[in-house]
Enzyme design. Structure first.
Site, PDB file in Angstrom:
ATOM      1  N   ASP A 160       0.830  -1.203   0.000  1.00 26.40           N
ATOM      2  CA  ASP A 160       0.000   0.000   0.000  1.00 26.40           C
ATOM      3  C   ASP A 160       0.869   1.259   0.000  1.00 26.40           C
ATOM      4  OD1 ASP A 160      -2.376   1.338   0.008  1.00 26.40           O
ATOM      5  OD2 ASP A 160      -2.885   0.925   2.096  1.00 26.40           O
ATOM      6  N   ASP A 161       0.696   2.093  -1.002  1.00 20.30           N
ATOM      7  CA  ASP A 161       1.380   3.398  -1.053  1.00 20.30           C
ATOM      8  C   ASP A 161       2.904   3.289  -1.188  1.00 20.30           C
ATOM      9  OD1 ASP A 161      -1.255   4.041  -0.409  1.00 20.30           O
ATOM     10  OD2 ASP A 161      -0.710   5.749   0.818  1.00 20.30           O
ATOM     11  N   CYS A 195      -6.245   4.493  -3.177  1.00 21.02           N
ATOM     12  CA  CYS A 195      -6.278   3.051  -2.862  1.00 21.02           C
ATOM     13  C   CYS A 195      -7.414   2.302  -3.543  1.00 21.02           C
ATOM     14  CB  CYS A 195      -6.395   2.827  -1.358  1.00 21.02           C
ATOM     15  SG  CYS A 195      -5.153   3.653  -0.365  1.00 21.02           S
ATOM     16  N   HIS A 230     -10.034  -2.609  -1.028  1.00 18.04           N
ATOM     17  CA  HIS A 230      -9.958  -1.681   0.091  1.00 18.04           C
ATOM     18  C   HIS A 230     -10.702  -2.255   1.290  1.00 18.04           C
ATOM     19  CE1 HIS A 230      -8.711   2.198   1.522  1.00 18.04           C
ATOM     20  NE2 HIS A 230      -9.897   2.383   2.079  1.00 18.04           N
ATOM     21  N   ASP A 239      -0.209   0.029  -5.129  1.00 22.73           N
ATOM     22  CA  ASP A 239      -1.456   0.568  -5.675  1.00 22.73           C
ATOM     23  C   ASP A 239      -1.339   1.994  -6.221  1.00 22.73           C
ATOM     24  OD1 ASP A 239      -1.308   1.670  -3.125  1.00 22.73           O
ATOM     25  OD2 ASP A 239      -3.392   1.230  -2.590  1.00 22.73           O
TER      26      ASP A 239
HETATM   27 CA   LIG Z   1      -2.848   3.014  -1.364  1.00 23.65          CA
END
Ligand SMILES: [Ca+2]
Length: 497
Positions: free
Chosen positions: A30-31, A69, A123, A326
């Site tokens: 994530d990120d 996301c 998510h 993502d």
């Molecule tokens: Ca994300």
């Protein structure tokens, strides 16, 4: 050479479908922006993801279809552009707009695979049961230290005692009891991502006992999304004084004011100075970078454990590994911290590595333009499954066979802002952005990637670029006509997080 390589690849896919199907281990982070050793970064320590890159193809120019996301994941997992999903916000599940579609994991499920989701794949809170053989699993281990958990509990109890409603966002929200970064004296498995790896390894060992049953195992790590929290040993890998700060601490010059913005979630965490990113104290910036990199290295270690489990169980010989993030991220560039949320290079460019068993081109990175929507047709293709006409991307199999091949002339991403819907097109040389809003003139941005990779200067107004803009705009709108668009949250089905 190219045709031979392609033939070899096709042969692999055919034999896989006829006899032993290839498994898929799909790892999401994530990120995580592409700031890793394998992407040429001299600071970030990512030995395990680097090792994965040596086993497959690292895509240097991979882009997600929206730098947020949930819509990014829905686009990738549905194999459809946001222009088709119509989902540009966090709260809406994919079946709200596409009740009958077959998703990427569902396509595998329909073709005899055991499909499973561990951690953050869709998510959190808006999963898609039809995608998985059994419902998605989420760890109950914490993201933060025991002290921070206690602080959050006290914060909630105090608010309740005072009759104060805790807002979801902004000042006084729940995150205001959580620091933006925290080094925790604990082991990997005492926090959420380590626990997720433990469960993924157990799942792999189960699969190894049943080789006749192919699997698609999706494992999603929560880091390095803010808050940057990891066991202390990962913080110790980085000396804040030696980290490099962003050089472009200014907004993209000449860009429309509404477009040159990003998210502000970072400012909702405890003790974050409430000043624009460029004005944060230098020491604080360095601590933020240390935290982000520590969170990356923590994820990297978990990836290493999964790869070791593949080797140990013998599954490595017939399992495709995908590593994906993502979207990109800002850590000071353009004054934005802990944020994505726009149509520029820094937000839309992501990590992508695909490694197939005994890949002949292993370790050769590719400059081919890749999109997250390409993953569905790619995995369908290399696993020898029947094509799914709903998948809109293109198979990247030719690039896996020959890293110099290309299948896309452009990568596309979307972002809604201030009632506008922006769509951007990344070609070899340009990033072009077009913003449309009913009743308002169309706004355009153009960045020369050759000289301005980070999109610091909008050159759309330069007379010498008139022809380029006309040509890029024509190509863009032939593929994606102007879309009727409602601001997220405006309709009943919307709802911001
Ligand atoms: Ca994300």
């Amino acid at each position: 050479m190219k045709s031979l390589a392609l033939l070899a690849f096709a042969a692999l896919a055919i034999s896989a479908s006829a006899a032993e199907k290839l498994n898929v281990l799909f790892i999401a982070s994530d990120d995580m922006r592409p700031q890793l050793g394998c992407y040429g970064d001299p600071i970030v320590k990512s030995p395990n993801i680097d090792a994965l890159a040596k086993r497959g193809t690292l895509f240097q120019r991979s882009y997600v279809q929206q730098a947020l996301c949930s819509p990014s994941r829905i686009s990738m997992l549905s194999g459809r552009y946001p222009a088709t999903t119509g989902i540009f916000e966090i709260g809406r599940p994919l079946r709200a707009t596409m009740p009958d579609i077959t998703t990427l994991p569902q396509h595998f499920k329909n073709n005899g695979y055991h499909t499973r989701s561990l951690g953050k794949i869709y998510h959190v809170g808006i999963d898609d049961d039809a995608s998985w053989t059994i419902p998605a699993w989420h760890s109950k281990m914490p993201r933060t230290s025991a002290a921070t958990q206690a602080a959050v509990a006290k914060f909630v109890a105090d608010a309740k005692a005072k009759g104060v409603e805790i807002p979801q966002k902004g000042p006084g929200n729940r995150n205001s009891a959580i620091p933006a970064f925290e080094a925790v004296e604990c082991g990997d498995d005492d926090l959420l991502d380590g626990d997720c790896a433990v469960n993924a390894i157990a799942q792999l060992r189960e699969h190894a006992k049943n080789p006749g049953q192919p699997f698609f195992l999706a494992v999603g790590f929560a880091n390095p999304h803010v808050p940057w929290i990891a066991p202390k040993k990962y913080f110790d890998l980085y000396d804040p004084a030696k980290l490099t700060l962003a050089k472009n601490e200014f907004l993209p010059k000449g860009a429309p004011a509404f477009a040159a913005t990003s998210g502000t979630d970072f400012y909702g965490y405890k003790d974050v100075p409430q000043v624009t990113g460029d004005k944060l104290p230098e020491g604080y910036k360095r601590e933020c970078l240390q935290g982000y990199f520590a969170a990356i290295s923590y994820v990297d270690a978990q990836v290493g454990r999964l790869l070791a489990a593949l080797d140990e169980t013998g599954l490595a010989k017939n399992t495709i590994v995908v590593f994906w993030s993502d979207h990109g991220y800002y850590m000071g560039e353009h004054t934005w911290w802990g944020a994505k949320h726009n149509n520029y290079e820094g937000a839309t460019r992501n990590c992508l590595i695909i490694a197939t068993p005994a890949q002949k081109t292993a370790g050769q990175p590719s400059d081919a333009l890749a999109q997250a929507v390409d993953l569905a047709p790619t995995l369908t293709d290399i696993c020898g499954l029947p094509a799914n006409s709903g998948f809109q991307g293109r198979s990247l199999a030719p690039v896996l066979a020959d890293p110099k091949a290309s299948v896309n002339t452009a990568a596309f991403s979307w972002y809604p802002k201030a009632g506008y819907l922006g769509v951007t097109m990344r070609t070899d040389k340009w990033r072009y952005v077009e913003w449309t809003k009913p009743g308002a003139p169309t706004e355009r941005e153009l960045y020369n990637i050759v000289h301005d990779l980070q999109n610091d200067l909008n050159v759309a107004d330069k007379p010498e670029h008139e022809k380029v803009i006309a040509s890029l705009g024509k190509l863009l709108r032939e593929k994606f006509p102007v879309q009727e668009f409602k601001e997220p949250g405006a309709g009943k089905a919307g709802g911001k997080k």
